[in-house]
Design an enzyme around this catalytic site. Sequence first.
Site, PDB file in Angstrom:
ATOM      1  N   GLU A   1       2.160  -9.213  11.553  1.00 15.12           N
ATOM      2  CA  GLU A   1       1.970  -8.780  10.166  1.00 15.12           C
ATOM      3  C   GLU A   1       3.310  -8.458   9.490  1.00 15.12           C
ATOM      4  O   GLU A   1       3.551  -8.803   8.348  1.00 15.12           O
ATOM      5  CB  GLU A   1       1.054  -7.544  10.181  1.00 15.12           C
TER       6      GLU A   1
ATOM      7  N   ASP B   1       0.772  -1.249   0.000  1.00 15.55           N
ATOM      8  CA  ASP B   1       0.000   0.000   0.000  1.00 15.55           C
ATOM      9  C   ASP B   1       0.801   1.296   0.000  1.00 15.55           C
ATOM     10  O   ASP B   1       0.495   2.227  -0.701  1.00 15.55           O
ATOM     11  CB  ASP B   1      -0.904   0.052   1.240  1.00 15.55           C
TER      12      ASP B   1
END
Length: 460
Positions: free
Chosen positions: A432, A190
């Site tokens: 993550e 992103d």
Amino acid sequence: MAKAEALPANPPEPLASADDGKWAAELFGQAQDILRGNDKNGHYTVPAAGMYPHQWLWDSCFVAIGLRQYDVKRAQAEITSLFRGQWSNGMLPNMIFNDDGKHRRDRNLWRSWVSPFAPNKVSTSGITQPPLVAEAVVKIGQKMTKAERRTWYQKNFSQLVKYHQWLYADRDPHGEGLVLLIHPWETGQDNTPPWISELHSHQLTWWIRAAQKLRLEPLINFFRRDIQYVPPEQRLGAIDALALYSVQHRLRRKAYAIDAVLEHSLLAIEDVGFNAIFIRANQQLQTIAKEIGRQLPDGLKARMAQTEAAFEQLWDDHDKLYYSRNFVTHTPIKLPTIASLLALYAGSVSPERAKLLVKQLTAATKFGTPFPVPSVPMDSDWFHEFGYWQGPTWINTNWLLVDGLRRYGYQDQADAIAKSCLDLVRQSGFCEYFSPLSGAPAGIANFSWTAALTIDLLKS
Ligand code: GLC
């Protein structure tokens, strides 16, 4: 909003010593527990409870690649449920929304129904994500008998062909061989520097600059889900988040129709990571076609070959790296990231170029950090140990490198990265992302692809 499990303040101690083998079984079991915890009725797996409540495209591919190691049927279900979201023009969306009452806001943000191509039964986003589905289908097939594999490949063939045809039809409008992306989320990375730098050049509209001047960041942050779960310094800044929102809002206004989207916009990028993954996906689509004795449609094969050749235009002989470039101006965006190395995963570049990339991979000042390969090299001005996609180590991009290095014959380098990933997860848990300098955990805990790819790395 209920909080997902926070990261442990003290990461778990590494399990028993590496040579007694027990740690591997224990790690495998822990990873299975996480996947079970994130499972939605046996159909798909959310990336992490709370913060990521929907089905994501490349996440599910990575999850299926892990699941195949112990439950082939469940791995198949993960992929089958992705095709629920396929648009009638062939697009696979990056998100298929959870249809419960709690998530109306997410569905309304995208309003997929503004496009005549969107499916009726589910709401989705209007953009895609790296095309890893063919890879996942083949990797699942490797765990089947020949007869089962043929049935499985037959089942997915036409939907995959439709997806790859859409990528060329919609995203390569000039027939250049490279596909373009229209939103940073399509890269799967992103906040990656080349996209954020382009976003700053082309998307900071007057109202975003006004918000910046008026210091409205706290107000913007009030509406964000991510920083309710993860410290703000580990996510993108409020102004960048607003810029991403404005890109998304514009796409929706244009009903996700590519001609309208490209009109008067400079935010269209031939992304190096996406195209590298697409090259591999094309190869895997050919593997599928061959095994079931089917021909790829006229034209598609020629476009595929064109992509492998066109990819070489992204090579920068000075920096010895591949770079993304702007679709409109054809200007290379010379900001190195792990995507610059994904040609190793594509497998189409010459052994000489692969060797130059491996050199970058191991250079201590660049990608050779103490922990596995970082998202941005250390000598970049953008490098930030915990900056979202601007430095941290992610297990999925490392998995892609391991897979590619093995195919190029760099067995030792692949094994070293795989081992370093496993050590990292043993030390810091299934989070993550991680600091590439200290290995400290970051982002959300109990993250699905970290668990799934740990399983795959343990077994491959
Ligand atoms: C973030 C990541 C993206 C991932 C999604 C769900 O947006 O950047 O790659 O697919 O989260 O995990």
